[in-house]
Write an enzyme that holds these catalytic residues in place. Structure first.
Site, PDB file in Angstrom:
ATOM      1  N   TYR A 288       0.817  -1.228   0.000  1.00 18.23           N
ATOM      2  CA  TYR A 288       0.000   0.000   0.000  1.00 18.23           C
ATOM      3  C   TYR A 288       0.847   1.274   0.000  1.00 18.23           C
ATOM      4  O   TYR A 288       0.489   2.255   0.642  1.00 18.23           O
ATOM      5  CB  TYR A 288      -0.959   0.012   1.203  1.00 18.23           C
ATOM      6  CG  TYR A 288      -1.625  -1.309   1.487  1.00 18.23           C
ATOM      7  CD1 TYR A 288      -2.573  -1.841   0.608  1.00 18.23           C
ATOM      8  CD2 TYR A 288      -1.317  -2.044   2.630  1.00 18.23           C
ATOM      9  CE1 TYR A 288      -3.187  -3.058   0.861  1.00 18.23           C
ATOM     10  CE2 TYR A 288      -1.925  -3.264   2.891  1.00 18.23           C
ATOM     11  CZ  TYR A 288      -2.867  -3.769   1.998  1.00 18.23           C
ATOM     12  OH  TYR A 288      -3.468  -4.982   2.256  1.00 18.23           O
ATOM     13  N   HIS A 289       1.938   1.267  -0.758  1.00 13.96           N
ATOM     14  CA  HIS A 289       2.852   2.410  -0.765  1.00 13.96           C
ATOM     15  C   HIS A 289       2.930   3.054  -2.139  1.00 13.96           C
ATOM     16  O   HIS A 289       4.016   3.347  -2.642  1.00 13.96           O
ATOM     17  CB  HIS A 289       4.244   1.984  -0.293  1.00 13.96           C
ATOM     18  CG  HIS A 289       4.281   1.477   1.096  1.00 13.96           C
ATOM     19  ND1 HIS A 289       5.334   0.738   1.597  1.00 13.96           N
ATOM     20  CD2 HIS A 289       3.391   1.587   2.114  1.00 13.96           C
ATOM     21  CE1 HIS A 289       5.084   0.422   2.855  1.00 13.96           C
ATOM     22  NE2 HIS A 289       3.910   0.923   3.192  1.00 13.96           N
ATOM     23  N   MET A 290       1.795   3.294  -2.782  1.00 16.48           N
ATOM     24  CA  MET A 290       1.778   3.885  -4.108  1.00 16.48           C
ATOM     25  C   MET A 290       2.382   5.295  -4.048  1.00 16.48           C
ATOM     26  O   MET A 290       2.058   6.078  -3.156  1.00 16.48           O
ATOM     27  CB  MET A 290       0.351   3.970  -4.649  1.00 16.48           C
ATOM     28  CG  MET A 290      -0.349   2.626  -4.715  1.00 16.48           C
ATOM     29  SD  MET A 290      -1.015   2.134  -3.102  1.00 16.48           S
ATOM     30  CE  MET A 290      -1.466   0.426  -3.438  1.00 16.48           C
TER      31      MET A 290
END
Length: 638
Positions: free
Chosen positions: A555-557
């Site tokens: 979840y590190h876009m």
């Protein structure tokens, strides 16, 4: 009375569209009922930011997006009482569930989540439904800091020095460290004594979870057995292991909204509009100056104007989408969709980076020592949470220990690890099938690989690739602002990423085979993945197949509107975060990263908000001084 409260809580949660089942047990309403019975207010309505009933026609600054960066920006800009600032957020407020650390997975696929899904690609996520990963993003005041696992890690000093080497002066490690410290209120007294790297008194509370399973200390013993130091991963040395630190306050989530927006809600120069979906930035095509935004609220299109700047803090997906909808992007793409081109900026939406890990790397253990939802979510846990502010509900989904290590592909002497271990005393199987649904795994895959161990005692290790070379991109589906953009993650398209992640998986298995963990009965759940059985177990070919099957986003876009010098044709913003070619428009969020940091990214995004706010202040302070000098010179002439 307790049954009436349970009914009330269940109704409220269902109205918020939050999935609450854990197997056949719906325990969350019961826990909320117990807390209500104790008059424990999870989300105090009197302390929630107040929505502005009537907006002004014009503000000095308009901030789009109230996530981890935007929350900081409105806080810092409203410190100047002469500036009025409007925050537009597409979602609503935090709810009763989001405060409880252990329930973060249950916020996904709720109305607090944008519920993005990248396009199907053969290179990864093959065990997910339709070959499409799930990309949760916070559609709520506080953004993804409301949905995330609250991990507080800053990144490696080499990350920021690399940013500076790309042509971004002022973004080296020594430049950004003061901004990390500016936000921080470090509650660990041992760490707080190290004034070089930590501080107290900031808005953002940072602490360890008050709760660990018996596995937690064993993980650190295993690390030492493998020759790793126990370190402060946000201090002098990153390589090593430690208990996780979280954005947590007295055992509850400290979201960006709680940290930065609630304290300023009564500032007269701060206005807030929720459920306000910004559709485009208004830009004068003749002067190329941003002068306002258009947004949808209560089913109506509204317009508000900015005297000084529009600031996009909408995140790595929404920010490039808004730029393109506003005429800033690759000329060919915009013209194909019939969008008038304001600024030909080919880097918008490109350079998409994310951290991925192998999911489902599970190790069985003996005895009741792991974190199982059906054992730790109960009335006793609720009482501990409410009265003593500890217990299993303060655990971040069972995450306990973090480790940074270098594979054979990294320079062993640089202290710039290429793999992060997230060691968790739970797994996708210890929450029934709810977590499987959150991750989007197919029933056939889950049942074959994990069905037999659902709800058994186990732990998991997520080996995370820290510096992926594979880059994706985002493009518009249409010029309709309500259509979600097309997202292409391109995971594992660069073979080097497969090699590094494969070594990380091998290291994880070696970690679990240390005597420190074997004495607890640790043993690898070696059920072959269904589409990988043609490869001999534990070979490089088998691990590559496994990685492509259960590819898990962390979840590190980021990086979709990269910062860079004017000489870089793919740079979207300059080192002051101003959008090239458009006056009065900045980007302050994860999308400005030129390369993803070697850690979880919430803390770096908050740092970007802090530094970006100072850049704005310095710029306008300089303009004011220059204006005053001009006025003074005019008087002198007369």
């Amino acid at each position: 009375m307790m049954m009436d409260l349970a009914t009330t809580a269940r109704t409220a949660i269902q109205a918020n569209a939050i999935p609450i089942g854990i197997g056949k047990l719906s325990i969350i309403p019961i826990i909320i009922s117990a807390l209500t019975y104790l008059n424990y207010n999870l989300v105090d309505p009197e302390n929630q930011p107040q929505v502005t009933k009537k907006l002004l026609k014009e503000y000095d600054f308009i901030v789009v997006g109230g996530g981890s960066a935007g929350s900081v920006v409105v806080n810092r800009l409203t410190e100047n009482p002469e500036w009025n600032v409007l925050l537009l957020e597409a979602g609503g407020k935090e709810n009763e569930i989001s405060d409880i650390p252990t329930f973060s997975f249950f916020l996904q696929n709720s109305k607090l989540d944008w519920k993005y899904r990248p396009q199907a690609q053969d290179s990864a996520c093959q065990a997910m439904r339709d070959n499409r990963c799930r990309w949760p993003r916070g559609k709520v005041l506080g953004g993804s800091s409301v949905l995330n696992t609250m991990i507080y890690i800053r990144g490696n000093r080499h990350d920021f020095n690399q940013w500076e080497s790309f042509g971004n002066p002022g973004w080296g490690y020594e430049d950004v460290l003061p901004y990390f410290k500016k936000s921080q209120d470090q509650r660990n007294p041992y760490l707080a004594r190290n004034k070089k790297y930590h501080s107290t008194g900031g808005y953002l509370t940072v602490q360890e979870s008050p709760y660990n399973t018996p596995l937690g200390p064993a993980y650190l013993q295993a690390a030492e057995e493998m020759g790793y130091d126990i370190v402060d991963v946000n201090g002098e040395q990153q390589t090593g292991f430690a208990f996780f630190q979280y954005t947590m306050r007295r055992g509850t989530r400290c979201s960006a909204a709680k940290a930065f927006i609630r304290p300023i809600q009564f500032r007269k120069n701060f206005h807030l509009s929720l459920w306000s979906h910004v559709t485009r930035v208004l830009i004068d095509p003749s002067t190329k100056k941003a002068y306002g935004v258009e947004f949808i609220r209560n089913g109506r299109v509204e317009t508000v104007f900015a005297k000084k700047e529009v600031i996009l803090s909408a995140g790595a997906i929404n920010t490039p989408q808004l730029l393109m909808l506003s005429g800033i992007g690759a000329r060919n793409h915009l013209e194909d969709l019939g969008i008038p081109v304001i600024q030909d900026s080919p880097g918008v939406g490109q350079n998409l980076q994310d951290h991925i890990a192998l999911g489902g790397l599970i190790f069985l253990v003996d005895n009741e020592i792991s974190f199982k939802y059906n054992r730790v979510t109960n009335i006793n846990a609720a009482l501990r949470y409410a009265i003593t502010e500890d217990g299993p509900l303060t655990s971040s989904v069972g995450l306990e220990v973090i480790g940074f290590l270098s594979t054979k592909y990294a320079n062993q002497t640089d202290d710039w690890p290429d793999i992060e271990f997230m060691v968790c005393s739970s797994s996708i199987t210890t929450g029934g099938k709810q977590i499987k649904n959150v991750m989007g795994l197919t029933d056939d895959f889950y049942d074959e690989v994990y069905g037999a161990i659902t709800n058994l005692n186990n732990f998991s290790i997520f080996p995370m690739l820290l510096r992926p070379k594979s880059q994706g991109y985002i493009k518009l589906k249409s010029k309709n602002p309500l259509d979600y953009p097309l997202i292409y993650h391109n995971y594992l398209t660069n073979p080097d990423d497969v090699k590094v992640l494969r070594e990380g998986v091998k290291a994880a298995i070696a970690f679990a085979e240390t005597s420190s963990l074997r004495r607890l009965g640790a043993r690898f759940h070696s059920k072959p993945f269904p589409n990988c059985k043609h490869h001999p177990m534990f070979t490089d070919e088998y691990w590559e197949c496994v990685i492509r099957q259960f590819t898990m986003t962390i979840y590190h876009m980021s990086c979709t509107a990269k910062m860079g010098p004017r000489s870089d044709p793919m740079a979207v913003v300059d080192p002051s975060l101003k959008v090239y070619g458009v006056e009065g428009l900045r980007v302050i969020d994860a999308s400005i990263m030129p390369a993803i940091v070697s850690s979880n990214i919430n803390a770096p995004v908050i740092m970007i908000g802090e530094k970006g706010s100072d850049l704005i202040k310095e710029d306008w302070f300089y303009r004011q001084k220059r204006s005053n000098r001009t006025i003074a010179a005019s008087f002198d002439e007369h």
